[in-house]
Design a protein around this motif. Structure first.
Motif, PDB file in Angstrom:
ATOM      1  N   TRP A  35     -55.612  62.055 -63.480  1.00  0.00           N
ATOM      2  CA  TRP A  35     -54.420  62.887 -63.293  1.00  0.00           C
ATOM      3  C   TRP A  35     -54.839  64.277 -62.875  1.00  0.00           C
ATOM      4  CZ3 TRP A  35     -49.114  61.939 -64.847  1.00  0.00           C
ATOM      5  CH2 TRP A  35     -48.873  60.606 -65.192  1.00  0.00           C
ATOM      6  N   LYS A  36     -54.117  64.847 -61.946  1.00  0.00           N
ATOM      7  CA  LYS A  36     -54.302  66.247 -61.551  1.00  0.00           C
ATOM      8  C   LYS A  36     -53.428  67.104 -62.463  1.00  0.00           C
ATOM      9  CE  LYS A  36     -56.795  65.903 -57.762  1.00  0.00           C
ATOM     10  NZ  LYS A  36     -58.031  66.600 -57.509  1.00  0.00           N
ATOM     11  N   ILE A  37     -53.984  68.203 -62.929  1.00  0.00           N
ATOM     12  CA  ILE A  37     -53.279  69.119 -63.826  1.00  0.00           C
ATOM     13  C   ILE A  37     -53.285  70.492 -63.176  1.00  0.00           C
ATOM     14  CG2 ILE A  37     -53.167  70.069 -66.154  1.00  0.00           C
ATOM     15  CD1 ILE A  37     -53.133  66.978 -65.979  1.00  0.00           C
ATOM     16  N   ARG A  38     -52.119  71.111 -63.078  1.00  0.00           N
ATOM     17  CA  ARG A  38     -52.024  72.453 -62.514  1.00  0.00           C
ATOM     18  C   ARG A  38     -51.192  73.327 -63.441  1.00  0.00           C
ATOM     19  NH1 ARG A  38     -50.148  72.467 -56.684  1.00  0.00           N
ATOM     20  NH2 ARG A  38     -52.313  71.917 -56.384  1.00  0.00           N
ATOM     21  N   HIS A  39     -51.715  74.496 -63.766  1.00  0.00           N
ATOM     22  CA  HIS A  39     -50.983  75.447 -64.604  1.00  0.00           C
ATOM     23  C   HIS A  39     -49.951  76.179 -63.760  1.00  0.00           C
ATOM     24  CE1 HIS A  39     -53.361  75.074 -68.270  1.00  0.00           C
ATOM     25  NE2 HIS A  39     -54.343  74.776 -67.436  1.00  0.00           N
ATOM     26  N   VAL A  40     -48.763  76.379 -64.333  1.00  0.00           N
ATOM     27  CA  VAL A  40     -47.665  77.058 -63.654  1.00  0.00           C
ATOM     28  C   VAL A  40     -47.271  78.252 -64.503  1.00  0.00           C
ATOM     29  CG1 VAL A  40     -45.303  76.817 -62.812  1.00  0.00           C
ATOM     30  CG2 VAL A  40     -46.850  74.872 -62.723  1.00  0.00           C
ATOM     31  N   ALA A  41     -47.219  79.432 -63.889  1.00  0.00           N
ATOM     32  CA  ALA A  41     -46.871  80.644 -64.628  1.00  0.00           C
ATOM     33  C   ALA A  41     -45.408  80.635 -65.056  1.00  0.00           C
ATOM     34  CB  ALA A  41     -47.158  81.883 -63.783  1.00  0.00           C
ATOM     35  N   GLY A  42     -44.567  79.947 -64.311  1.00  0.00           N
ATOM     36  CA  GLY A  42     -43.153  79.868 -64.657  1.00  0.00           C
ATOM     37  C   GLY A  42     -42.300  80.896 -63.960  1.00  0.00           C
ATOM     38  N   ALA A  43     -42.867  81.982 -63.539  1.00  0.00           N
ATOM     39  CA  ALA A  43     -42.090  83.041 -62.902  1.00  0.00           C
ATOM     40  C   ALA A  43     -41.557  82.597 -61.532  1.00  0.00           C
ATOM     41  CB  ALA A  43     -42.940  84.294 -62.744  1.00  0.00           C
ATOM     42  N   SER A  44     -42.304  81.743 -60.847  1.00  0.00           N
ATOM     43  CA  SER A  44     -41.880  81.318 -59.519  1.00  0.00           C
ATOM     44  C   SER A  44     -40.766  80.269 -59.576  1.00  0.00           C
ATOM     45  CB  SER A  44     -43.065  80.749 -58.743  1.00  0.00           C
ATOM     46  OG  SER A  44     -43.559  79.607 -59.396  1.00  0.00           O
TER      47      SER A  44
ATOM     48  N   GLY B 214     -34.717  79.930 -62.527  1.00  0.00           N
ATOM     49  CA  GLY B 214     -33.493  79.162 -62.430  1.00  0.00           C
ATOM     50  C   GLY B 214     -33.676  77.664 -62.528  1.00  0.00           C
ATOM     51  N   LYS B 215     -34.914  77.174 -62.446  1.00  0.00           N
ATOM     52  CA  LYS B 215     -35.150  75.736 -62.546  1.00  0.00           C
ATOM     53  C   LYS B 215     -35.412  75.358 -63.996  1.00  0.00           C
ATOM     54  CE  LYS B 215     -36.958  74.911 -57.964  1.00  0.00           C
ATOM     55  NZ  LYS B 215     -38.059  74.336 -57.205  1.00  0.00           N
ATOM     56  N   ARG B 216     -34.964  74.173 -64.349  1.00  0.00           N
ATOM     57  CA  ARG B 216     -35.194  73.661 -65.696  1.00  0.00           C
ATOM     58  C   ARG B 216     -35.884  72.312 -65.579  1.00  0.00           C
ATOM     59  NH1 ARG B 216     -29.458  74.850 -68.706  1.00  0.00           N
ATOM     60  NH2 ARG B 216     -29.596  77.105 -68.544  1.00  0.00           N
ATOM     61  N   TYR B 217     -36.836  72.096 -66.455  1.00  0.00           N
ATOM     62  CA  TYR B 217     -37.571  70.840 -66.479  1.00  0.00           C
ATOM     63  C   TYR B 217     -37.529  70.278 -67.892  1.00  0.00           C
ATOM     64  CZ  TYR B 217     -39.461  72.848 -62.194  1.00  0.00           C
ATOM     65  OH  TYR B 217     -39.598  73.410 -60.962  1.00  0.00           O
ATOM     66  N   ARG B 218     -37.679  68.960 -68.011  1.00  0.00           N
ATOM     67  CA  ARG B 218     -37.713  68.315 -69.317  1.00  0.00           C
ATOM     68  C   ARG B 218     -39.119  67.766 -69.530  1.00  0.00           C
ATOM     69  NH1 ARG B 218     -34.333  67.501 -73.112  1.00  0.00           N
ATOM     70  NH2 ARG B 218     -32.619  68.217 -71.823  1.00  0.00           N
ATOM     71  N   CYS B 219     -39.744  68.193 -70.619  1.00  0.00           N
ATOM     72  CA  CYS B 219     -41.104  67.777 -70.951  1.00  0.00           C
ATOM     73  C   CYS B 219     -41.087  66.317 -71.404  1.00  0.00           C
ATOM     74  CB  CYS B 219     -41.654  68.676 -72.056  1.00  0.00           C
ATOM     75  SG  CYS B 219     -43.267  68.165 -72.676  1.00  0.00           S
ATOM     76  N   PRO B 220     -41.897  65.453 -70.784  1.00  0.00           N
ATOM     77  CA  PRO B 220     -41.917  64.052 -71.216  1.00  0.00           C
ATOM     78  C   PRO B 220     -42.608  63.849 -72.556  1.00  0.00           C
ATOM     79  CG  PRO B 220     -43.470  64.392 -69.426  1.00  0.00           C
ATOM     80  CD  PRO B 220     -42.725  65.680 -69.616  1.00  0.00           C
ATOM     81  N   GLY B 221     -43.354  64.843 -73.030  1.00  0.00           N
ATOM     82  CA  GLY B 221     -44.050  64.712 -74.306  1.00  0.00           C
ATOM     83  C   GLY B 221     -43.144  64.885 -75.508  1.00  0.00           C
ATOM     84  N   CYS B 222     -42.235  65.855 -75.439  1.00  0.00           N
ATOM     85  CA  CYS B 222     -41.348  66.138 -76.577  1.00  0.00           C
ATOM     86  C   CYS B 222     -39.883  65.937 -76.234  1.00  0.00           C
ATOM     87  CB  CYS B 222     -41.567  67.564 -77.076  1.00  0.00           C
ATOM     88  SG  CYS B 222     -41.091  68.835 -75.884  1.00  0.00           S
ATOM     89  N   ASP B 223     -39.589  65.667 -74.972  1.00  0.00           N
ATOM     90  CA  ASP B 223     -38.232  65.469 -74.468  1.00  0.00           C
ATOM     91  C   ASP B 223     -37.358  66.709 -74.661  1.00  0.00           C
ATOM     92  OD1 ASP B 223     -36.552  63.777 -73.037  1.00  0.00           O
ATOM     93  OD2 ASP B 223     -35.443  63.248 -74.844  1.00  0.00           O
TER      94      ASP B 223
ATOM     95  N   GLU C  39     -36.303  70.677 -73.227  1.00  0.00           N
ATOM     96  CA  GLU C  39     -36.227  71.428 -71.976  1.00  0.00           C
ATOM     97  C   GLU C  39     -37.274  72.532 -71.954  1.00  0.00           C
ATOM     98  OE1 GLU C  39     -32.963  74.367 -70.466  1.00  0.00           O
ATOM     99  OE2 GLU C  39     -32.265  72.288 -70.270  1.00  0.00           O
ATOM    100  N   ILE C  40     -37.874  72.739 -70.795  1.00  0.00           N
ATOM    101  CA  ILE C  40     -38.790  73.863 -70.585  1.00  0.00           C
ATOM    102  C   ILE C  40     -37.959  74.956 -69.943  1.00  0.00           C
ATOM    103  CG2 ILE C  40     -40.864  74.673 -69.418  1.00  0.00           C
ATOM    104  CD1 ILE C  40     -41.824  71.750 -69.391  1.00  0.00           C
ATOM    105  N   PRO C  41     -37.685  76.043 -70.661  1.00  0.00           N
ATOM    106  CA  PRO C  41     -36.827  77.096 -70.119  1.00  0.00           C
ATOM    107  C   PRO C  41     -37.417  77.735 -68.863  1.00  0.00           C
ATOM    108  CG  PRO C  41     -37.186  77.411 -72.468  1.00  0.00           C
ATOM    109  CD  PRO C  41     -38.123  76.333 -72.019  1.00  0.00           C
ATOM    110  N   SER C  42     -36.553  78.210 -68.014  1.00  0.00           N
ATOM    111  CA  SER C  42     -36.969  78.887 -66.800  1.00  0.00           C
ATOM    112  C   SER C  42     -37.839  80.094 -67.143  1.00  0.00           C
ATOM    113  CB  SER C  42     -35.727  79.347 -66.032  1.00  0.00           C
ATOM    114  OG  SER C  42     -36.097  80.057 -64.894  1.00  0.00           O
ATOM    115  N   GLY C  43     -38.924  80.264 -66.417  1.00  0.00           N
ATOM    116  CA  GLY C  43     -39.815  81.399 -66.635  1.00  0.00           C
ATOM    117  C   GLY C  43     -40.876  81.158 -67.692  1.00  0.00           C
ATOM    118  N   THR C  44     -40.912  79.975 -68.307  1.00  0.00           N
ATOM    119  CA  THR C  44     -41.894  79.673 -69.343  1.00  0.00           C
ATOM    120  C   THR C  44     -43.153  79.083 -68.713  1.00  0.00           C
ATOM    121  OG1 THR C  44     -40.129  79.164 -70.881  1.00  0.00           O
ATOM    122  CG2 THR C  44     -42.306  78.340 -71.443  1.00  0.00           C
TER     123      THR C  44
END
Length: 108
Positions: free
Chosen positions: A38-47, A50-59, A61-66
């Motif tokens: 698996w490729k892993i890339r760190h994301v600062a969150g600032a870019s 307004g986008k929201r993602y759902r973590c598959p590990g804990c189900d 939401e990952i808040p925007s900017g996190t």
């Protein structure tokens, strides 16, 4: 105060530097998970404002900017990318295969 040095640490050439598994910019690495690379890339969150993602590990939401990370199979496509909390990715092998939701958790 001494001047700042902009030279890389650990040697003058890339062959002399310690191998960390990171790419040239230190943002991407490869790990084994579920029997594949698996490729892993760190994301600062600032870019991703307004986008929201759902973590598959804990189900959750990952808040925007996190800050979080994105993981995908090495030979997978764009649709295979998943956004994870860093702690959830690190604990992925210790979690059960089925995430238990609370009764009032949103279903997305």
């Amino acid at each position: 105060m001494s001047p700042r040095h902009n030279r890389p640490r650990g040697g003058d050439t890339p062959d002399e530097r310690p191998s960390t598994g990171l790419d040239r910019y230190g943002l991407e690495r490869t790990e084994e998970y579920q029997g594949e690379e698996w490729k892993i890339r760190h994301v600062a969150g600032a870019s991703a404002a307004g986008k929201r993602y759902r973590c598959p590990g804990c189900d959750q939401e990952i808040p925007s900017g996190t800050p979080h990370l994105v993981a995908w199979p090495e030979y997978g496509g764009v649709d295979d990318r998943r956004h994870w909390h860093k702690a959830c990715w690190n604990a992925k092998d210790r979690r059960t295969s089925k995430v238990q939701r609370s009764r009032n958790a949103p279903r997305h």
